[in-house]
Design a protein around this motif. Structure first.
Motif, PDB file in Angstrom:
ATOM      1  N   PRO A  77     -16.669  32.328   4.431  1.00 23.45           N
ATOM      2  CA  PRO A  77     -16.161  33.732   4.530  1.00 23.45           C
ATOM      3  C   PRO A  77     -14.611  33.962   5.352  1.00 23.45           C
ATOM      4  N   ASP A  78     -13.903  34.409   4.545  1.00 25.74           N
ATOM      5  CA  ASP A  78     -12.469  34.521   5.079  1.00 25.74           C
ATOM      6  C   ASP A  78     -12.568  35.435   6.744  1.00 25.74           C
ATOM      7  N   THR A  79     -11.849  34.853   7.665  1.00 21.45           N
ATOM      8  CA  THR A  79     -11.827  35.458   9.038  1.00 21.45           C
ATOM      9  C   THR A  79     -13.186  35.105   9.849  1.00 21.45           C
ATOM     10  N   ARG A  80     -14.122  34.426   8.828  1.00 21.93           N
ATOM     11  CA  ARG A  80     -15.611  34.192   9.485  1.00 21.93           C
ATOM     12  C   ARG A  80     -15.942  32.465   9.156  1.00 21.93           C
ATOM     13  N   VAL A  81     -14.765  31.794   9.046  1.00 20.98           N
ATOM     14  CA  VAL A  81     -15.100  30.379   8.632  1.00 20.98           C
ATOM     15  C   VAL A  81     -15.754  29.973  10.147  1.00 20.98           C
ATOM     16  N   PRO A  82     -16.959  29.399   9.980  1.00 20.90           N
ATOM     17  CA  PRO A  82     -17.761  28.963  11.091  1.00 20.90           C
ATOM     18  C   PRO A  82     -16.981  28.441  12.188  1.00 20.90           C
ATOM     19  N   LEU A  83     -17.235  28.587  13.490  1.00 19.45           N
ATOM     20  CA  LEU A  83     -16.587  28.009  14.657  1.00 19.45           C
ATOM     21  C   LEU A  83     -17.825  27.323  15.031  1.00 19.45           C
ATOM     22  N   PRO A  84     -17.752  26.160  16.225  1.00 20.50           N
ATOM     23  CA  PRO A  84     -18.779  25.668  16.749  1.00 20.50           C
ATOM     24  C   PRO A  84     -19.509  26.757  17.595  1.00 20.50           C
ATOM     25  N   GLY A  85     -20.862  26.596  17.474  1.00 19.78           N
ATOM     26  CA  GLY A  85     -21.592  27.550  18.166  1.00 19.78           C
ATOM     27  C   GLY A  85     -21.821  28.579  17.227  1.00 19.78           C
ATOM     28  N   ALA A  86     -21.443  28.971  16.283  1.00 20.34           N
ATOM     29  CA  ALA A  86     -21.648  29.940  15.234  1.00 20.34           C
ATOM     30  C   ALA A  86     -23.029  29.518  14.384  1.00 20.34           C
ATOM     31  N   PRO A  87     -23.960  30.475  14.038  1.00 20.60           N
ATOM     32  CA  PRO A  87     -25.009  30.111  13.364  1.00 20.60           C
ATOM     33  C   PRO A  87     -25.000  28.904  12.194  1.00 20.60           C
ATOM     34  N   TYR A  88     -23.857  29.205  11.293  1.00 19.50           N
ATOM     35  CA  TYR A  88     -23.850  28.304  10.078  1.00 19.50           C
ATOM     36  C   TYR A  88     -23.037  27.147  10.279  1.00 19.50           C
ATOM     37  N   PHE A  89     -22.390  26.831  11.379  1.00 17.37           N
ATOM     38  CA  PHE A  89     -21.594  25.673  11.724  1.00 17.37           C
ATOM     39  C   PHE A  89     -21.874  24.533  11.528  1.00 17.37           C
ATOM     40  N   ALA A  90     -23.313  24.183  11.841  1.00 14.70           N
ATOM     41  CA  ALA A  90     -23.937  22.780  11.326  1.00 14.70           C
ATOM     42  C   ALA A  90     -23.986  22.810   9.981  1.00 14.70           C
ATOM     43  N   LEU A 127      -6.420  19.844   4.113  1.00 14.65           N
ATOM     44  CA  LEU A 127      -7.085  20.838   4.373  1.00 14.65           C
ATOM     45  C   LEU A 127      -6.597  22.371   4.417  1.00 14.65           C
ATOM     46  N   ALA A 128      -6.697  23.245   3.538  1.00  9.56           N
ATOM     47  CA  ALA A 128      -6.196  24.660   3.906  1.00  9.56           C
ATOM     48  C   ALA A 128      -7.125  25.520   4.098  1.00  9.56           C
ATOM     49  N   PRO A 129      -7.119  26.267   5.492  1.00 10.75           N
ATOM     50  CA  PRO A 129      -8.070  27.249   5.588  1.00 10.75           C
ATOM     51  C   PRO A 129      -7.860  28.631   4.493  1.00 10.75           C
ATOM     52  N   HIS A 130      -6.672  28.707   4.356  1.00  6.25           N
ATOM     53  CA  HIS A 130      -6.452  29.860   3.143  1.00  6.25           C
ATOM     54  C   HIS A 130      -5.667  29.456   2.264  1.00  6.25           C
ATOM     55  N   ALA A 131      -5.698  29.953   0.976  1.00  6.77           N
ATOM     56  CA  ALA A 131      -4.712  29.895  -0.079  1.00  6.77           C
ATOM     57  C   ALA A 131      -3.378  30.219   0.295  1.00  6.77           C
ATOM     58  N   ASP A 132      -2.589  29.291   0.368  1.00  2.17           N
ATOM     59  CA  ASP A 132      -1.104  29.663   0.907  1.00  2.17           C
ATOM     60  C   ASP A 132      -0.983  28.566   1.867  1.00  2.17           C
ATOM     61  N   ASP A 133      -1.686  28.101   3.033  1.00  2.00           N
ATOM     62  CA  ASP A 133      -1.464  27.314   3.939  1.00  2.00           C
ATOM     63  C   ASP A 133      -1.119  25.853   3.603  1.00  2.00           C
ATOM     64  N   GLU A 134      -1.639  25.550   2.578  1.00  2.00           N
ATOM     65  CA  GLU A 134      -1.161  24.239   1.949  1.00  2.00           C
ATOM     66  C   GLU A 134       0.182  24.161   1.580  1.00  2.00           C
ATOM     67  N   SER A 135       0.779  25.212   0.919  1.00  2.00           N
ATOM     68  CA  SER A 135       2.130  25.208   0.647  1.00  2.00           C
ATOM     69  C   SER A 135       3.052  25.443   1.717  1.00  2.00           C
ATOM     70  N   LEU A 136       2.621  26.454   2.538  1.00  2.00           N
ATOM     71  CA  LEU A 136       3.437  26.607   3.714  1.00  2.00           C
ATOM     72  C   LEU A 136       3.878  25.338   4.632  1.00  2.00           C
ATOM     73  N   GLY A 137       2.644  24.654   5.001  1.00  2.38           N
ATOM     74  CA  GLY A 137       2.524  23.921   5.979  1.00  2.38           C
ATOM     75  C   GLY A 137       2.785  22.553   5.409  1.00  2.38           C
ATOM     76  N   VAL A 197     -10.525  26.263   2.170  1.00  2.00           N
ATOM     77  CA  VAL A 197     -11.936  26.413   3.260  1.00  2.00           C
ATOM     78  C   VAL A 197     -12.301  27.824   2.954  1.00  2.00           C
ATOM     79  N   SER A 198     -11.614  28.801   3.069  1.00  4.94           N
ATOM     80  CA  SER A 198     -12.121  30.018   3.139  1.00  4.94           C
ATOM     81  C   SER A 198     -11.990  30.727   1.591  1.00  4.94           C
ATOM     82  N   ASP A 199     -12.733  32.015   1.563  1.00  2.26           N
ATOM     83  CA  ASP A 199     -12.586  32.498  -0.039  1.00  2.26           C
ATOM     84  C   ASP A 199     -11.752  33.615  -0.075  1.00  2.26           C
ATOM     85  N   GLY A 200     -10.817  33.612   0.878  1.00  2.00           N
ATOM     86  CA  GLY A 200      -9.581  34.415   1.007  1.00  2.00           C
ATOM     87  C   GLY A 200      -9.636  35.980   0.721  1.00  2.00           C
TER      88      GLY A 200
END
Length: 247
Positions: free
Chosen positions: A102-115, A26-36, A56-59
């Motif tokens: 959405p980049d910088t707004r991937v839903p965290l627990p408790g956010a409206p769209y997390f579920a 799983l890569a939150p952003h395009a480049d995390d897969e290569s870096l990590g 995961v995010s739109d970047g």
């Protein structure tokens, strides 16, 4: 700050024989897969172990003030860089997944769209049913990284998935507070060693993310860019992973 010398000295070697596949990255952003995980991904592909990579995010927020490159174009650039980087590592397009949260707004627990987001991830997890999952370290100091791991952990719970969960650091190197660092009582530190060929492939995959290296979008001078001191952490022959004691 990442982890102490004792943890590194006592790290376990991660071997491909530990990963029968399919393997999910799983890569939150395009480049995390290569870096990590770039070296590991390339090694898995060389051994024909099925590896899938989910973006995961739109970047779109790496250059939020760009006028020449509006959000849709920024997303397209980053997804194309992600596709080409994965191809360089040996992962075909049909094994990629784009969630476009959405980049910088991937839903965290408790956010409206997390579920809803967790349900989307759970559906894909149920379809793939990998044997191992690699996700960012749960307290990696970036909101989208923490959200990504919260989403996959919730999806794991929802699907009753059984397999090995590994976590990888990105911003722990540069931004970690002491409370962010993995503790010996919660994880086992693992290392994956890269030979010259794997390190070369990883370097080329990282270079594919030109937009994040300041090479494409020039009308947002305060935008994010991967700096040499950050890149240096990922251009060594060792990748670090954590396996939770909770499993």
């Amino acid at each position: 700050m990442m982890h102490d010398a004792h943890a590194i000295e006592n790290a376990t070697k991660l071997r491909l024989s530990d990963l029968p596949g399919p393997v999910l990255i799983l890569a939150p952003h395009a480049d995390d897969e290569s870096l990590g995980c770039g070296g590991l991904i390339a090694a898995l592909a060389e051994e024909n172990i099925p590896v899938h990579v989910w973006l995961v995010s739109d970047g779109t927020m790496s250059h939020p003030n760009s006028v020449a490159f509006p959000p849709e174009q920024r997303r397209s650039i980053r997804e194309e860089e992600f596709n080409r980087a994965c191809q360089r590592l040996g992962v075909a397009f049909e094994r990629l997944q784009f969630f476009r949260f959405p980049d910088t707004r991937v839903p965290l627990p408790g956010a409206p769209y997390f579920a809803d987001a967790a349900t989307q991830v759970a559906e894909k997890l149920r379809e793939l049913n990998p044997k191992a999952i690699f996700t960012p370290w749960r307290r990696d100091p970036h909101c989208d990284h923490r959200a990504t791991t919260a989403l996959i952990r919730t999806a794991i719970f929802q699907t009753n998935w059984k397999g090995d969960l590994y976590e990888y650091p990105i911003w722990l190197y540069e931004l970690a507070a002491r409370s962010d660092v993995p503790r010996p009582d919660e994880v086992e530190v693992l290392t994956f060693e890269l030979d010259e060929n794997l390190l070369f492939k990883k370097k080329k995959a990282i270079e594919t993310h030109a937009s994040q290296l300041g090479q494409i979008i020039h009308d947002d001078p305060k935008a994010f860019s991967l700096q040499p001191q950050v890149l240096a952490h990922f251009l060594t022959p060792t990748e670090y992973y954590y396996r939770s004691h909770e499993q």
